[in-house]
Design an enzyme around this catalytic site. Structure first.
Site, PDB file in Angstrom:
ATOM      1  CG  ASP A 229      -1.902  -1.193   1.170  1.00 55.30           C
ATOM      2  OD1 ASP A 229      -2.297  -1.603   0.063  1.00 55.30           O
ATOM      3  OD2 ASP A 229      -2.230  -1.724   2.245  1.00 55.30           O
TER       4      ASP A 229
ATOM      5  CG  HIS B 216      -3.460  -5.423   2.439  1.00 56.13           C
ATOM      6  ND1 HIS B 216      -2.751  -4.468   1.741  1.00 56.13           N
ATOM      7  CD2 HIS B 216      -3.293  -6.588   1.758  1.00 56.13           C
ATOM      8  CE1 HIS B 216      -2.164  -5.038   0.692  1.00 56.13           C
ATOM      9  NE2 HIS B 216      -2.495  -6.314   0.671  1.00 56.13           N
TER      10      HIS B 216
END
Length: 335
Positions: free
Chosen positions: A168, A195
């Protein structure tokens, strides 16, 4: 001479300590490039590769790479799995099925939950003190699954369990660099939460470009960057190469910290005190790593109004994802 030059660019060399790293799911789309990157890391002295199919073949192939570490592939049997795990310092689990177009990470839950539960059981029995890095999606649920399995075995150490959310921040820094015309390595973007989709919260207000927190298109791209890859691969897979790079980076950071380097900080999804008062037991934030795994969980810090709304949306989904993982183990305990 090719491999050593690449190696020096990716990792700084230090091989004072012996380090065994095990990859469970080594023959898969993430597992193969992840294993290759680990073979190129001079901190890894022993690489153990396991999969339900193809582990020894991948090991034979990667073993020809001209770096010092030894590589061994293990047969897909309970004994083979236990041998692969025994003595491990770091265990990475990229095992599981990939996403296809139209699928969310949660759609993968039923299949991957069982896989991760069984591998966690084996790890808890064969190498309970290893750092356990979970890549298998949905991470928001698979990390709590591992925690519950370890608790059931009486070996749970919250400092040793990590959900790999490094991709990310890798995506965020790359996407920002494309907009600003900068070098991604100079863009440090904090990403917190979880996530998956809206649980991924980039905090651009804390970066060099606070104006980007109002860029809804950019925020959405960070949150749903995986969908971009799934669509582009047109049914042939999900984000495997970039995820392998992110997993290798997280493993390297843990190795650096375990070998005495100070101030190693990575984003990761861990058992966290930050929002436990809201019933959220796991949260991804910047974590300082040390020889014992989690050294310090850093606070989220100040956020602007745009990011506060993102966090509020994150909390609802994240809490449900965590509860789903816990409930799965309660209903389907490891045998």
């Amino acid at each position: 001479m090719f491999a050593p030059r690449i190696q020096r660019r990716m990792f700084s060399a230090s091989t004072r300590n012996l380090s065994k790293v095990t990859v469970l799911g080594a023959a898969g789309g993430i597992g193969q490039p992840l294993s290759l990157l680990l073979k190129m890391n001079p901190r890894v002295t022993e690489l153990a590769l396991y999969d339900i199919r193809g582990g020894p073949g991948v090991a034979a192939d990667i073993s020809h790479v001209n770096t010092k570490s030894t590589v061994k592939g293990y047969n897909p049997t309970p004994t083979g799995l236990a041998q692969a795990l025994k003595g491990s310092d770091i265990i990475l689990i990229p095992a599981g099925v990939p996403r296809k177009p139209g699928m969310t990470r949660d759609d993968l839950f039923n299949t991957n939950a069982s896989i991760v539960r069984d591998l966690a059981k084996a790890a808890a029995e064969a190498a309970p003190e290893a750092n356990l890095l979970i890549i298998a999606n949905p991470v928001n649920s698979t990390v709590p699954i591992c925690a519950e399995v370890y608790k059931a075995r009486g070996v749970y150490n919250p400092k040793r369990l990590f959900g790999v959310t490094t991709l990310d921040v890798v995506r965020a820094s790359r996407f920002v660099s494309e907009i600003k015309g900068t070098d991604p390595k100079d863009e440090e973007i904090t990403v917190v939460g979880g996530h998956s989709g809206v649980t991924i919260v980039p905090l651009f207000s804390q970066s060099k470009h606070p104006d980007l927190s109002a860029n809804a298109e950019l925020v959405n791209r960070v949150q749903f960057g995986g969908d971009e890859v799934v669509k582009a691969k047109d049914g042939a897979g999900s984000a495997t190469l970039s995820m392998a790079m992110a997993g290798a980076r997280m493993a390297d950071s843990l190795l650096r910290a375990s070998q005495g380097e100070k101030g190693v900080v990575e984003p990761t999804f861990v058992d966290s005190p930050l929002y436990k008062d809201q019933g959220i037991d796991f949260f991804s934030s910047r974590v300082e790593l040390g020889p014992n795994g989690v050294e310090k969980i850093l606070p989220v810090g100040e956020v602007d109004a745009h990011e506060q709304k993102l966090l509020e949306a994150c909390f609802g989904d994240l809490k449900k994802n965590i509860e789903k993982g816990v409930a799965f183990v309660a209903a389907n305990p490891p045998m």
